[in-house]
Design an enzyme around this catalytic site. Sequence first.
Site, PDB file in Angstrom:
ATOM      1  N   GLN A 141       0.850  -1.195   0.000  1.00 33.05           N
ATOM      2  CA  GLN A 141       0.000   0.000   0.000  1.00 33.05           C
ATOM      3  C   GLN A 141       0.881   1.238   0.000  1.00 33.05           C
ATOM      4  OE1 GLN A 141      -2.141   1.613   3.668  1.00 33.05           O
ATOM      5  NE2 GLN A 141      -3.649   0.186   2.867  1.00 33.05           N
ATOM      6  N   SER A 144       1.067   6.437   2.681  1.00 32.70           N
ATOM      7  CA  SER A 144       1.667   7.401   3.614  1.00 32.70           C
ATOM      8  C   SER A 144       2.832   8.157   2.988  1.00 32.70           C
ATOM      9  CB  SER A 144       2.149   6.679   4.872  1.00 32.70           C
ATOM     10  OG  SER A 144       1.083   6.060   5.537  1.00 32.70           O
ATOM     11  N   SER A 176       4.768  -1.232   4.388  1.00 33.09           N
ATOM     12  CA  SER A 176       5.000  -2.610   4.819  1.00 33.09           C
ATOM     13  C   SER A 176       5.091  -3.540   3.612  1.00 33.09           C
ATOM     14  CB  SER A 176       3.867  -3.081   5.731  1.00 33.09           C
ATOM     15  OG  SER A 176       3.769  -2.276   6.881  1.00 33.09           O
ATOM     16  N   GLU A 259      -8.924  -2.205   5.643  1.00 31.21           N
ATOM     17  CA  GLU A 259      -7.766  -2.213   6.534  1.00 31.21           C
ATOM     18  C   GLU A 259      -8.202  -2.316   7.980  1.00 31.21           C
ATOM     19  OE1 GLU A 259      -3.674   0.264   6.851  1.00 31.21           O
ATOM     20  OE2 GLU A 259      -5.486   1.484   6.902  1.00 31.21           O
ATOM     21  N   GLU A 386      -5.556   8.148  17.577  1.00 33.60           N
ATOM     22  CA  GLU A 386      -6.374   9.357  17.594  1.00 33.60           C
ATOM     23  C   GLU A 386      -7.414   9.335  16.477  1.00 33.60           C
ATOM     24  OE1 GLU A 386      -2.556  10.005  19.609  1.00 33.60           O
ATOM     25  OE2 GLU A 386      -3.096   9.222  17.640  1.00 33.60           O
TER      26      GLU A 386
END
Length: 405
Positions: A141, A144, A176, A259, A386
Site C-alpha cells: 500500500q 503514507s 509494509s 484495513e 487518535e
Amino acid sequence: MATDLADFTREARAFLDAHALRRSTEQFHWGQGSDRVGYFSTLPAEEEAAAVHAARAWQRTRFENGFGWITGPAEFGGRGLGQVHDLAYDALEAEYDVPDTGVLAVIGLGMIGPTILAHGTPQQHERYLRPMYSGEVIACQLFSEPAAGSDLAGVTTRAVRDGDHWVINGQKVWTSVAQHAQVGELLCRTDPDAPKHRGITAFLLDLDTPGVEIRPLRQMTGSAEFNEVFLTDVRIPDTQRLGPVDEGWKVAMTTLMNERATVGGESGGAAAGALTADRLSGLLRAVSRADDGALRRDLASLLASVQAAKSLNERAARRLRAGSAPGPEGSISKLALAQNLIRGSRFAADALGPRIIADTGGWGTFAWADLLLSAPALRILGGTEEIMKNILAERVLGLPKEGTR
C-alpha cells in the site's frame, strides 16, 4: 464444493487433515518452548525469504483446493461464499501448524484485492486478482508520505498526464512488505488546485518499473518491516489507473475500510499469544514479584481487557453467522488489539525493571523487549489511535465532528 456451513466445515477439516499437522494442545509451562513475544518479524534475511516462500506455497495450496479466496467470485478462483465461511475456515486452520501467510494476506488479500475487485477494470481483475489470491503476487500500500503523516488527503506525490501515460514523482513511507511485493496501490495528486480530498487518483504500480527505489527503514527492534519508496519520473500507463481521474479518495476509503477490519481481526501472533494469565503470572513468579499488589491489580485489568476484546470478536462472528452486516467492531477491535499489546509490554517492563533491557539469558524476560520497542508502531499502523477514536466518536457514537465541538 460444499456451500452449507456444516458441509463446508467438514470439507475444510478434510483438506487441513490432508495437508497439515495439528498443533500441539499442551498447556503452557514456564521455561519451555519459544519465549518470543515480538509483534514484528526478527528473522535474518535468509530465513525471512524462506518464510515468504513457504507463505506463497501454502496460499497456492489453499487456492488450488478452494480455500484461497473463500468470499471471492468464482470467475477468479473464489468460492463465492460469505464471511461466515471465511471465519469458520480461519478458526479451523488456527488448529494446524501451517505457514504464516500474513505477508500476503494482511495488506494484499485483506485490503488491496477487495479494492481492485470494487474499482478495477476487467483487465485489472484478470491481471491481478487470481495471481494475488494464488500466492504468486504480493501487494503493498503506497499511501503514507513523510509530510502528510496520518493526513492521507495531504498526499503530494504528483502524477502528470503524458499522453497515454502518467509520470510520477514523489516519496512514500512506512510501506509494509514493499521489499517482497510485486505491485502497489498508489495514491497521487493529479489536480493540485482541487479541494484537498479531490484531485487524488489511484494507480496500480508494478514495482519493477524503472524509477522505483525501495529502501528499508530499520526499526528499534533491529528488523526492517517498513520501507521508504522513492518514485522518480516513473511512467505508468493509463490502463493502470484504478478508478476515475481525481476520484482516488473513494478508492482509498475502500482500502481503509478493509484495513480496519483486517487489522482488527488479526490474532496479534506471538505477542497477543503471550497475554495470558499463565504466561503473565509466571513472569511475576519468575522475578519474585507475585505478591506485588500493584502489579497484581494491573495484571487483572489487562486480562479483563484482553477477554473483552475476545468477546467483542466473538460477538462480531455471531452477528455474521446470523446474517447481519459487519458493524463497527472492526475499528474497535483494531484499537483494542493495539492498546492491549501496548499495555502488555508496559506491564512486563514494570515487572522486569532492568531485566527488560539486558539479556541475562533468563527465559521469558528479555524477550519482552521486542514488544516494548514495537509499541510506537502499534499506535500508528492501520490508522493512529487518535484517528480511530475520532472515527468511533463521529460515526458510531454520533458525536459532533472534530472542529465543530
